[in-house]
Design a protein around this motif. Structure first.
Motif, PDB file in Angstrom:
ATOM      1  N   ASN A 270      81.243  24.841  12.042  1.00 21.65           N
ATOM      2  CA  ASN A 270      81.322  25.709  13.730  1.00 21.65           C
ATOM      3  C   ASN A 270      79.831  25.702  14.803  1.00 21.65           C
ATOM      4  N   ALA A 271      79.638  24.434  15.442  1.00 22.29           N
ATOM      5  CA  ALA A 271      78.838  23.809  15.882  1.00 22.29           C
ATOM      6  C   ALA A 271      78.933  24.523  17.264  1.00 22.29           C
ATOM      7  N   LEU A 272      79.659  25.300  17.941  1.00 25.51           N
ATOM      8  CA  LEU A 272      79.321  25.937  18.772  1.00 25.51           C
ATOM      9  C   LEU A 272      79.058  27.646  18.832  1.00 25.51           C
ATOM     10  N   ASP A 273      79.481  27.872  16.960  1.00 23.87           N
ATOM     11  CA  ASP A 273      78.795  28.996  16.607  1.00 23.87           C
ATOM     12  C   ASP A 273      79.793  30.446  17.471  1.00 23.87           C
ATOM     13  N   ALA A 274      81.333  29.768  18.034  1.00 23.32           N
ATOM     14  CA  ALA A 274      81.955  30.659  17.644  1.00 23.32           C
ATOM     15  C   ALA A 274      82.886  31.775  16.782  1.00 23.32           C
ATOM     16  N   LYS A 275      82.848  33.051  17.445  1.00 26.95           N
ATOM     17  CA  LYS A 275      83.013  34.291  16.626  1.00 26.95           C
ATOM     18  C   LYS A 275      84.074  35.261  16.470  1.00 26.95           C
ATOM     19  N   ARG A 276      85.070  34.861  17.959  1.00 27.86           N
ATOM     20  CA  ARG A 276      85.552  35.618  18.229  1.00 27.86           C
ATOM     21  C   ARG A 276      86.930  36.021  17.214  1.00 27.86           C
ATOM     22  N   ASP A 277      87.510  37.400  16.884  1.00 24.79           N
ATOM     23  CA  ASP A 277      89.224  36.645  15.942  1.00 24.79           C
ATOM     24  C   ASP A 277      89.977  36.533  16.693  1.00 24.79           C
ATOM     25  N   LEU A 278      91.028  35.665  15.698  1.00 27.30           N
ATOM     26  CA  LEU A 278      92.261  35.324  16.913  1.00 27.30           C
ATOM     27  C   LEU A 278      92.931  36.231  17.041  1.00 27.30           C
ATOM     28  N   PRO A 279      93.479  36.199  17.855  1.00 28.97           N
ATOM     29  CA  PRO A 279      94.119  37.427  18.897  1.00 28.97           C
ATOM     30  C   PRO A 279      95.635  37.217  17.877  1.00 28.97           C
ATOM     31  N   TRP A 280      96.423  38.429  17.924  1.00 21.82           N
ATOM     32  CA  TRP A 280      97.301  38.974  17.190  1.00 21.82           C
ATOM     33  C   TRP A 280      98.789  38.143  17.874  1.00 21.82           C
ATOM     34  N   PHE A 281      98.621  38.071  19.363  1.00 23.10           N
ATOM     35  CA  PHE A 281      99.619  37.271  19.770  1.00 23.10           C
ATOM     36  C   PHE A 281      99.725  35.524  19.220  1.00 23.10           C
ATOM     37  N   TYR A 282      98.712  34.776  18.293  1.00 19.56           N
ATOM     38  CA  TYR A 282      99.232  33.904  17.515  1.00 19.56           C
ATOM     39  C   TYR A 282      99.633  33.782  16.769  1.00 19.56           C
TER      40      TYR A 282
ATOM     41  N   MET B   5      89.193  18.025  16.155  1.00 20.16           N
ATOM     42  CA  MET B   5      89.698  17.051  17.636  1.00 20.16           C
ATOM     43  C   MET B   5      89.459  18.198  18.371  1.00 20.16           C
ATOM     44  N   SER B   6      89.988  19.348  17.989  1.00 19.83           N
ATOM     45  CA  SER B   6      90.516  20.239  19.198  1.00 19.83           C
ATOM     46  C   SER B   6      89.467  21.029  18.973  1.00 19.83           C
ATOM     47  N   GLN B   7      88.684  22.001  18.518  1.00 20.42           N
ATOM     48  CA  GLN B   7      87.882  22.710  18.728  1.00 20.42           C
ATOM     49  C   GLN B   7      86.168  21.787  18.347  1.00 20.42           C
ATOM     50  N   PHE B   8      85.936  21.387  18.341  1.00 20.37           N
ATOM     51  CA  PHE B   8      84.491  20.353  18.186  1.00 20.37           C
ATOM     52  C   PHE B   8      83.618  20.849  17.836  1.00 20.37           C
ATOM     53  N   ALA B   9      84.126  22.006  17.074  1.00 14.63           N
ATOM     54  CA  ALA B   9      83.299  22.609  15.704  1.00 14.63           C
ATOM     55  C   ALA B   9      82.499  21.479  15.532  1.00 14.63           C
ATOM     56  N   ASP B  10      82.917  20.277  14.435  1.00 13.19           N
ATOM     57  CA  ASP B  10      81.812  19.212  13.925  1.00 13.19           C
ATOM     58  C   ASP B  10      80.993  18.707  14.829  1.00 13.19           C
TER      59      ASP B  10
ATOM     60  N   TYR C  77      83.476  29.411  28.962  1.00 11.72           N
ATOM     61  CA  TYR C  77      82.939  28.248  27.756  1.00 11.72           C
ATOM     62  C   TYR C  77      82.568  27.506  28.350  1.00 11.72           C
ATOM     63  N   LEU C  78      82.343  26.451  29.476  1.00 12.48           N
ATOM     64  CA  LEU C  78      81.357  25.601  29.648  1.00 12.48           C
ATOM     65  C   LEU C  78      79.987  26.167  30.121  1.00 12.48           C
ATOM     66  N   ALA C  79      80.026  27.744  30.445  1.00 11.92           N
ATOM     67  CA  ALA C  79      78.124  28.156  31.454  1.00 11.92           C
ATOM     68  C   ALA C  79      77.582  28.630  29.609  1.00 11.92           C
ATOM     69  N   ARG C  80      78.665  29.449  28.530  1.00  6.67           N
ATOM     70  CA  ARG C  80      78.321  30.348  27.777  1.00  6.67           C
ATOM     71  C   ARG C  80      77.839  29.091  26.269  1.00  6.67           C
ATOM     72  N   ASN C  81      77.981  27.709  26.704  1.00  4.86           N
ATOM     73  CA  ASN C  81      78.341  26.438  25.893  1.00  4.86           C
ATOM     74  C   ASN C  81      77.203  25.352  25.820  1.00  4.86           C
ATOM     75  N   ARG C  82      76.441  26.003  27.435  1.00  7.36           N
ATOM     76  CA  ARG C  82      75.420  25.098  28.491  1.00  7.36           C
ATOM     77  C   ARG C  82      74.748  24.289  27.636  1.00  7.36           C
ATOM     78  N   GLU C  83      73.402  25.089  26.474  1.00  3.72           N
ATOM     79  CA  GLU C  83      73.005  24.992  26.199  1.00  3.72           C
ATOM     80  C   GLU C  83      73.187  23.425  25.165  1.00  3.72           C
ATOM     81  N   THR C  84      74.478  23.829  24.067  1.00  3.45           N
ATOM     82  CA  THR C  84      74.529  22.872  23.621  1.00  3.45           C
ATOM     83  C   THR C  84      75.765  21.853  23.872  1.00  3.45           C
TER      84      THR C  84
END
Ligand code: FAD
Ligand code: DLZ
Ligand code: SF4
Length: 513
Positions: free
Chosen positions: A331-343, A412-417, A465-472
């Motif tokens: 979870n390289a970008l430390d993303a924590k939000r729950d999956l929205p129900w609409f998925y 590929m999709s989440q860049f979490a690696d 997203y860009l602003a939030r993850n600027r440091e990384t």
């Protein structure tokens, strides 16, 4: 009488030329196939995925018997069924007084952990063979990766072209180039004739499995009506033929296109068949090469297609085995939000998302660009926890097995690696979707607007997203341009975009309202 060897065959190993069958002895050995609760529920698979696998397993057992094998088949509702691979293998070893277990390695790390204990638990030796349906063995991929700074897919792909001889003119690539991707970026015209993939009417065996799934897995995701997947090799071959004849010539040109009323465009819709073993990946590629050599298909289509299979498909498998088990936790970008129900419900005013999720519910299928640039990009820029979006992809697609799904999602999709698999995140604003699809014209949001009630959510989320993850991410040279644009932006607009994103994200719910 010599004691037989037990040959367990898993639900994604439905190939008559499987490594363990090539080594086994029809005259003496027993093939074991088991429908187990552990596999049907380790995630709550789409109903069509369960029907596809169980029906294909039952048909394959018949094909094995016709081929001269003794098959012991345990059904999901058999009273003695213990519900797990380990439990069923142990029971079968005792039932048949087997002297050994011979098995082909599984696709998934989770199952390999269990498999390595089957011998000890049953009191007989076990031999686990390489799965030779892949072009590269796990060891070959590891040797290729050893000592490299980066694992660039393109370089691995060239090795696979050389190894297989596919689209090669002696030691040079056909057409003088390895990759024709630059020609494959066209949006589709609305009025083009779209070939539909071949669908197959359920026979009595499939109907029985549909009834089982409708009863036992009624609360799983997805529609069951209109189930039309091939469940035999013969039908899967017919689906391949239809694709090569009708859709392949335009596969390359429109590979990245999306249209609202076209669930399949020019895609092959054969990944479930390859992944469960009804089609062999190399035979598919040779069929496509033959179509190009006989003049019916342009080189950009044939090369683009072959690259997906001997390039991407082999490459993601290699990365999976190289990096597991840690890969699943990244979870390289430390993303924590729950999956929205609409998925799960498909109920959202974002036309692109409703369209991709709707197709997913109807078909247990969405094409690559919907997976990557719609549902994938949204999860990325909204900061959804990688584990949760990974599980969603594993549930909803008929072709989803962890070895191929996980690297596509986490990497590929989440860049979490953090960039092991791809050099930059697939973050995009609504402009990308507008360029490649017809979704935005009829959407309640305005793709040109960045702030305000009608603004396309992808726009503010992209900048946030860009602003939030600027440091990384700021040192990623492929993101230098968007970061320059962000820094040049009026600070008031920057704040407005971040507020817009926060309000939108606050309105997302992870449970049904
Ligand atoms: P086509 O677009 O016609 O491509 C032809 C074949 O190439 C496919 O059948 C498949 O075997 C292979 N292929 C293409 N792209 C990839 C890829 N990136 N990785 C591996 N093989 C590829 N594919 C799966 O098989 N299972 C999955 O669970 C899966 N999850 C995915 C999740 C995400 C977030 C993304 C972005 C991609 C995923 N893919 C997965 C890859 C790809 O989207 C599917 O293989 C493809 O959409 C299957 O449809 P098709 O047969 O019409 O493929
Ligand atoms: C996905 C699946 C499902 C739903 N059910 C079964 C099953 O009942 N029996 C079986 O052998 N395999 C099943 N599978 C496929 C397995 O999950 C797959 O073989 C492993 O994940 C290894 O990749
Ligand atoms: Fe999707 Fe935005 Fe286009 Fe609507 S306007 S379809 S939300 S990209």
């Amino acid at each position: 009488m010599p004691r037989p060897t037990l040959i367990p065959i898993l639900g994604d190993q439905l190939s008559l030329d499987l490594a363990s069958l090539k080594r086994g002895d029809r005259g003496c050995d027993v093939v074991l196939m088991v429908e187990v609760a552990e596999e049907t529920t380790y995630v709550r698979h789409h109903k069509q995925k369960i029907v596809l696998i169980l029906s294909a397993m039952r048909h394959f057992a018949e094909a094995l018997r016709k081929d001269g094998w003794t098959v012991d088949y345990v059904r999901l509702d058999d009273l003695e069924n213990t519900g797990s691979f380990a439990g069923e293998v142990k029971r079968a070893v005792h039932r048949h007084k087997a002297s050994a277990i011979l098995v082909t390695e599984p696709g998934e790390w989770r199952v390999l952990q269990s498999m390595e204990g089957w011998g000890a638990a049953s009191g007989v030796p076990i031999e686990i063979l390489d799965d030779d349906r892949f072009v590269a063995t796990r060891a070959e991929f590891a040797a290729w990766a050893e000592g490299r700074k980066g694992l660039t897919m393109e370089f691995f792909y060239r090795e696979m072209r050389r190894k297989t001889g596919l689209l090669m003119d002696h030691d040079r690539p056909e057409g003088g180039r390895w990759n024709f991707d630059a020609e494959n970026r066209k949006p589709a015209d609305r009025d083009l004739f779209m070939p539909r993939p071949d669908r197959f009417k359920p026979d009595a065996v499939t109907k029985e499995v549909i009834a089982l799934v409708a009863g036992r897995f009624a609360d799983h995701f997805g529609d069951l009506d209109g189930f039309g997947w091939a469940v035999t090799r013969e039908d899967a071959l017919a689906a391949l033929d239809a694709f090569v004849e009708k859709a392949l010539p335009r596969f390359g040109d429109y590979q990245d296109a999306m249209l609202r009323d076209e669930d399949f465009l020019y895609h092959a819709v054969i990944s479930p068949y390859i992944n469960i073993g009804l089609l062999n990946p190399l035979e598919v590629c040779r069929r496509v090469e033959e179509a190009w050599r006989s003049g019916g298909v342009p080189l950009n289509a044939a090369e683009g297609f072959v690259r997906q299979i001997i390039g991407w498909r082999e490459y993601v498998r290699g990365v999976y085995w190289l990096k597991m088990p840690d890969y699943a936790q990244m979870n390289a970008l430390d993303a924590k939000r729950d999956l929205p129900w609409f998925y799960w419900s498909g109920e959202t005013e974002m036309n692109c998302m409703a369209s991709a999720i709707g197709a997913t519910k109807r078909n247990a299928y969405a094409h690559h660009i919907q997976r990557l640039m719609v549902t994938g990009t949204f999860a990325l820029i909204a900061g959804i926890e990688p584990r949760q979006i990974h599980e969603w992809y594993l549930v909803v697609y008929a072709d989803a097995f962890e070895w191929v799904e996980l690297p596509n999602v986490i990497g590929m999709s989440q860049f979490a690696d953090g960039g092991i698999l791809g050099s930059k995140p697939y973050a995009a604003s609504g402009a990308y979707i507008d360029r490649m699809s017809d979704y935005c014209g009829s959407c309640r949001y305005d793709v040109k607007k960045r702030v305000g009630k009608d603004a396309c959510p992808f726009n503010a989320l992209y900048w946030d997203y860009l602003a939030r993850n600027r440091e990384t991410l700021k040192s990623n040279h492929r993101l230098a341009m968007p970061y320059r644009s962000w820094e040049r932006m009026d600070p008031e607009m920057q704040q407005a975009l971040r507020r817009q994103a926060a309000t939108f994200l606050d309105g997302l719910s992870a449970t049904p309202d």
